[in-house]
Design a protein around this motif. Structure first.
Motif, PDB file in Angstrom:
ATOM      1  N   ASN A 143      -8.849  15.972 -10.438  1.00 20.87           N
ATOM      2  CA  ASN A 143      -9.668  14.871  -9.932  1.00 20.87           C
ATOM      3  C   ASN A 143      -8.867  13.939  -9.028  1.00 20.87           C
ATOM      4  OD1 ASN A 143     -11.890  15.832 -11.313  1.00 20.87           O
ATOM      5  ND2 ASN A 143     -11.605  14.477 -13.076  1.00 20.87           N
ATOM      6  N   TYR A 144      -7.595  13.722  -9.361  1.00 22.50           N
ATOM      7  CA  TYR A 144      -6.754  12.879  -8.506  1.00 22.50           C
ATOM      8  C   TYR A 144      -6.656  13.479  -7.104  1.00 22.50           C
ATOM      9  CZ  TYR A 144      -2.531  10.979  -6.373  1.00 22.50           C
ATOM     10  OH  TYR A 144      -1.637  10.429  -5.488  1.00 22.50           O
ATOM     11  N   LEU A 145      -6.411  14.770  -7.036  1.00 27.37           N
ATOM     12  CA  LEU A 145      -6.314  15.420  -5.736  1.00 27.37           C
ATOM     13  C   LEU A 145      -7.665  15.423  -5.019  1.00 27.37           C
ATOM     14  CD1 LEU A 145      -3.972  18.399  -6.683  1.00 27.37           C
ATOM     15  CD2 LEU A 145      -3.362  16.307  -5.457  1.00 27.37           C
ATOM     16  N   ALA A 146      -8.742  15.636  -5.768  1.00 24.39           N
ATOM     17  CA  ALA A 146     -10.073  15.642  -5.152  1.00 24.39           C
ATOM     18  C   ALA A 146     -10.419  14.274  -4.576  1.00 24.39           C
ATOM     19  CB  ALA A 146     -11.119  16.070  -6.178  1.00 24.39           C
ATOM     20  N   ARG A 147     -10.026  13.200  -5.274  1.00 19.72           N
ATOM     21  CA  ARG A 147     -10.284  11.852  -4.749  1.00 19.72           C
ATOM     22  C   ARG A 147      -9.572  11.629  -3.421  1.00 19.72           C
ATOM     23  NH1 ARG A 147      -9.385  10.410 -10.164  1.00 19.72           N
ATOM     24  NH2 ARG A 147      -7.296   9.596  -9.695  1.00 19.72           N
ATOM     25  N   ASN A 148      -8.516  12.383  -3.216  1.00 18.81           N
ATOM     26  CA  ASN A 148      -7.766  12.281  -1.963  1.00 18.81           C
ATOM     27  C   ASN A 148      -8.068  13.451  -1.024  1.00 18.81           C
ATOM     28  OD1 ASN A 148      -5.813   9.860  -2.207  1.00 18.81           O
ATOM     29  ND2 ASN A 148      -5.679  10.864  -4.207  1.00 18.81           N
ATOM     30  N   ARG A 149      -9.237  14.050  -1.225  1.00 25.98           N
ATOM     31  CA  ARG A 149      -9.785  15.079  -0.328  1.00 25.98           C
ATOM     32  C   ARG A 149      -8.906  16.327  -0.263  1.00 25.98           C
ATOM     33  NH1 ARG A 149      -9.640  10.350   1.823  1.00 25.98           N
ATOM     34  NH2 ARG A 149      -7.959  10.881   3.270  1.00 25.98           N
ATOM     35  N   ILE A 150      -8.357  16.707  -1.413  1.00 23.96           N
ATOM     36  CA  ILE A 150      -7.526  17.909  -1.487  1.00 23.96           C
ATOM     37  C   ILE A 150      -8.141  18.868  -2.494  1.00 23.96           C
ATOM     38  CG2 ILE A 150      -5.278  18.840  -2.163  1.00 23.96           C
ATOM     39  CD1 ILE A 150      -4.075  16.176  -1.211  1.00 23.96           C
ATOM     40  N   ASP A 151      -8.486  20.048  -2.025  1.00 25.69           N
ATOM     41  CA  ASP A 151      -8.974  21.101  -2.910  1.00 25.69           C
ATOM     42  C   ASP A 151      -7.806  22.004  -3.289  1.00 25.69           C
ATOM     43  OD1 ASP A 151     -11.656  20.302  -2.834  1.00 25.69           O
ATOM     44  OD2 ASP A 151     -11.981  21.374  -0.946  1.00 25.69           O
ATOM     45  N   ILE A 152      -7.737  22.368  -4.549  1.00 25.53           N
ATOM     46  CA  ILE A 152      -6.652  23.226  -5.007  1.00 25.53           C
ATOM     47  C   ILE A 152      -7.205  24.573  -5.448  1.00 25.53           C
ATOM     48  CG2 ILE A 152      -5.074  21.388  -5.673  1.00 25.53           C
ATOM     49  CD1 ILE A 152      -6.095  21.647  -8.527  1.00 25.53           C
ATOM     50  N   ALA A 153      -6.347  25.575  -5.403  1.00 30.20           N
ATOM     51  CA  ALA A 153      -6.742  26.917  -5.821  1.00 30.20           C
ATOM     52  C   ALA A 153      -6.824  26.986  -7.342  1.00 30.20           C
ATOM     53  CB  ALA A 153      -5.725  27.930  -5.308  1.00 30.20           C
ATOM     54  N   GLU A 154      -7.648  27.888  -7.828  1.00 29.67           N
ATOM     55  CA  GLU A 154      -7.685  28.144  -9.264  1.00 29.67           C
ATOM     56  C   GLU A 154      -6.417  28.903  -9.673  1.00 29.67           C
ATOM     57  OE1 GLU A 154     -10.203  27.654 -12.005  1.00 29.67           O
ATOM     58  OE2 GLU A 154     -10.237  25.989 -10.583  1.00 29.67           O
ATOM     59  N   ARG A 256      -3.804   8.468 -14.125  1.00 29.85           N
ATOM     60  CA  ARG A 256      -4.616   9.669 -14.354  1.00 29.85           C
ATOM     61  C   ARG A 256      -6.105   9.366 -14.272  1.00 29.85           C
ATOM     62  NH1 ARG A 256      -1.351   9.970 -18.836  1.00 29.85           N
ATOM     63  NH2 ARG A 256      -3.096   9.910 -20.308  1.00 29.85           N
ATOM     64  N   ASN A 257      -6.508   8.233 -14.829  1.00 30.11           N
ATOM     65  CA  ASN A 257      -7.941   7.919 -14.882  1.00 30.11           C
ATOM     66  C   ASN A 257      -8.505   7.588 -13.507  1.00 30.11           C
ATOM     67  OD1 ASN A 257      -7.999   8.356 -17.610  1.00 30.11           O
ATOM     68  ND2 ASN A 257      -7.778   6.199 -18.166  1.00 30.11           N
ATOM     69  N   GLY A 258      -7.711   6.912 -12.684  1.00 32.31           N
ATOM     70  CA  GLY A 258      -8.126   6.633 -11.318  1.00 32.31           C
ATOM     71  C   GLY A 258      -9.413   5.845 -11.202  1.00 32.31           C
ATOM     72  N   LYS A 259      -9.581   4.817 -12.033  1.00 27.88           N
ATOM     73  CA  LYS A 259     -10.803   4.017 -11.966  1.00 27.88           C
ATOM     74  C   LYS A 259     -10.843   3.217 -10.667  1.00 27.88           C
ATOM     75  CE  LYS A 259     -11.084   3.464 -16.985  1.00 27.88           C
ATOM     76  NZ  LYS A 259     -11.030   2.493 -18.114  1.00 27.88           N
ATOM     77  N   PRO A 260     -12.027   3.095 -10.066  1.00 25.80           N
ATOM     78  CA  PRO A 260     -12.138   2.324  -8.815  1.00 25.80           C
ATOM     79  C   PRO A 260     -11.715   0.869  -9.022  1.00 25.80           C
ATOM     80  CG  PRO A 260     -14.125   3.610  -9.228  1.00 25.80           C
ATOM     81  CD  PRO A 260     -13.306   3.685 -10.476  1.00 25.80           C
ATOM     82  N   ILE A 264      -2.920  -2.374  -9.506  1.00 27.09           N
ATOM     83  CA  ILE A 264      -1.774  -1.474  -9.475  1.00 27.09           C
ATOM     84  C   ILE A 264      -1.026  -1.483 -10.803  1.00 27.09           C
ATOM     85  CG2 ILE A 264      -0.197  -3.209  -8.529  1.00 27.09           C
ATOM     86  CD1 ILE A 264       1.089  -0.968  -6.876  1.00 27.09           C
ATOM     87  N   SER A 265      -1.084  -2.595 -11.519  1.00 32.30           N
ATOM     88  CA  SER A 265      -0.368  -2.704 -12.794  1.00 32.30           C
ATOM     89  C   SER A 265      -0.837  -1.667 -13.805  1.00 32.30           C
ATOM     90  CB  SER A 265      -0.539  -4.107 -13.381  1.00 32.30           C
ATOM     91  OG  SER A 265      -1.911  -4.400 -13.595  1.00 32.30           O
ATOM     92  N   GLU A 266      -2.074  -1.177 -13.669  1.00 28.67           N
ATOM     93  CA  GLU A 266      -2.590  -0.180 -14.603  1.00 28.67           C
ATOM     94  C   GLU A 266      -2.134   1.231 -14.256  1.00 28.67           C
ATOM     95  OE1 GLU A 266      -6.768  -0.442 -15.322  1.00 28.67           O
ATOM     96  OE2 GLU A 266      -6.738  -2.628 -15.558  1.00 28.67           O
ATOM     97  N   ARG A 267      -1.538   1.399 -13.085  1.00 22.24           N
ATOM     98  CA  ARG A 267      -1.080   2.728 -12.669  1.00 22.24           C
ATOM     99  C   ARG A 267       0.429   2.911 -12.835  1.00 22.24           C
ATOM    100  NH1 ARG A 267      -4.725   1.222  -8.665  1.00 22.24           N
ATOM    101  NH2 ARG A 267      -3.087   0.727  -7.152  1.00 22.24           N
ATOM    102  N   VAL A 268       1.109   1.861 -13.267  1.00 25.90           N
ATOM    103  CA  VAL A 268       2.570   1.886 -13.370  1.00 25.90           C
ATOM    104  C   VAL A 268       3.022   2.678 -14.594  1.00 25.90           C
ATOM    105  CG1 VAL A 268       4.596   0.436 -13.829  1.00 25.90           C
ATOM    106  CG2 VAL A 268       2.911  -0.268 -12.122  1.00 25.90           C
TER     107      VAL A 268
END
Length: 375
Positions: A143-154, A256-260, A264-268
């Motif tokens: 989901n982190y990669l998808a939020r940044n417009r990156i598709d990954i292979a299975e 990991r959660n990437g809430k909108p 920044i303190s919650e991502r540290v």
């Protein structure tokens, strides 16, 4: 310390493991483009020392050949002048086939369970939805990669996790993998493509294990996912600061959660932040960025600094230059297999994306790190 010089580069620390790391170290390893009459990808059959091996040839040097097995392991065998072509293409084990083989290997004291991507071996006495725990981390990574417009292979293979029933079993499992055992609670091996960890009912260590268990699950699962989804290349010498820094980003639940709109303190990753702050304030981190980028030795000589600095640099770029950072990380996944880069090439690899002199970068990183709240 969660990982003392192990994790994704676990296969470089013992004589036996160094053989399996020949793809990283041997300058004359070459990729095998095609074998047999069926095209570029075939499965071969090789007999060696009364055993039969099936797999896809990956590369070879003068003496050894790397064989990718149906379960995702890489085995080094003496180079064969003749290989019998077993089948067209290469079809890994299904999750069911692999679970059956693992059950037979580990016996009645252990059970297996599977999710969409994971096959987990665990002690019969430790009933829990283990596979879903790992699946949740995988989904957060995706989901982190998808939020940044990156598709990954299975993943090509079921992702295997082995949870052993005691510290002693875990230590024995490390015997052929790594030298460093103290304070290691789990690791991902690029040789076996498996995460190995343990649980314990020993009250002397159970509390500490429980405290570190969640971080261990996250860190090693991110390594395993990244090396199986094309983010990192399992068959080349990945700069250690890159793979470790990327995994440590996800140790923070907020990251990991990437809430909108979360601060920044919650991502540290506060464990790494507190260490790095002290090292910047004491001067211990001065002039260390280029050293870390040029080679991986600092992870052995000063692991506290190396891991904290790898997280700090990764977090800085992930926050300040997200697109650039992810393009940089993904360039590694597209690196030629069996590539072996010199220190100067590693610097060039970095500077091609982040065109900034190291003095300026260190000043900006120091200012950024010291501006973050410590808790």
């Amino acid at each position: 310390m969660l990982c003392v010089g192990v994790c994704s580069l676990v296969w470089t620390h013992t004589a036996a493991a160094q053989q399996a790391a020949a793809a990283d170290k041997h300058p004359k390893w070459i990729k095998i483009v095609g074998e047999g009459p069926f095209g570029k990808v075939v499965t071969v059959r090789i007999e060696h020392e009364d055993k039969v091996y099936y797999g896809r040839p990956l590369g070879q040097d003068r003496d050894k050949m790397a064989l990718l097995r149906w379960d995702g392991r890489i085995t080094l065998l003496p180079r064969q002048e003749k290989m019998e072509v077993f089948s067209r293409g290469f079809a890994p084990y299904t999750a069911k086939e692999l679970a059956d083989r693992l059950q037979k290997q580990y016996g009645s004291r252990y059970l297996t369970q599977s999710s969409k991507h994971f096959t987990v071996v665990y002690p019969r006495t430790q009933q829990k939805n283990w596979a879903q725990q790992y699946e949740n981390v995988y989904n957060q990574f995706k989901n982190y990669l998808a939020r940044n417009r990156i598709d990954i292979a299975e993943p090509r293979f079921p992702l295997v996790v082995v949870i052993l029933g005691s510290r002693n079993e875990f230590n024995r499992s490390l015997a052929d993998e790594i030298v460093f055992k103290k304070d290691v609670f789990g690791f991902y091996s690029r040789i076996t493509n498996r995460v190995t960890t343990f649980v314990s009912s020993d009250p002397r260590i159970a509390k500490r294990i429980n405290r570190l268990a969640d971080v261990t699950v996250v860190h090693e699962t991110i390594h395993q996912a990244a090396f199986n989804n094309g983010v990192h290349n399992r068959l080349c010498a990945v700069p250690r600061w890159m793979s470790e820094g990327f995994a440590m980003l996800f140790e923070s639940k907020g990251f990991r959660n990437g809430k909108p709109d979360q601060p920044i303190s919650e991502r540290v990753n506060y464990r790494r932040l507190r260490t790095l702050k002290k090292m910047f304030q004491s001067g211990r981190a001065k002039d260390s960025i280029e050293t870390m980028l040029r080679n991986d030795r600092i992870f052995e000589t000063d692991p506290d600094l190396a891991y904290s600095l790898a997280w700090g640099l990764s977090f800085y770029f992930a926050e300040k230059e997200t697109d650039k950072y992810l393009r940089f990380v993904l360039k590694d996944g597209n690196t030629n297999e069996f590539a072996n880069y010199t220190p100067d090439q590693r610097i060039t690899f970095f500077m091609d994306t982040f065109a900034e002199d190291f003095d300026t970068l260190e000043r900006r990183l120091r200012k950024f790190i010291l501006s973050l709240p410590s808790s």
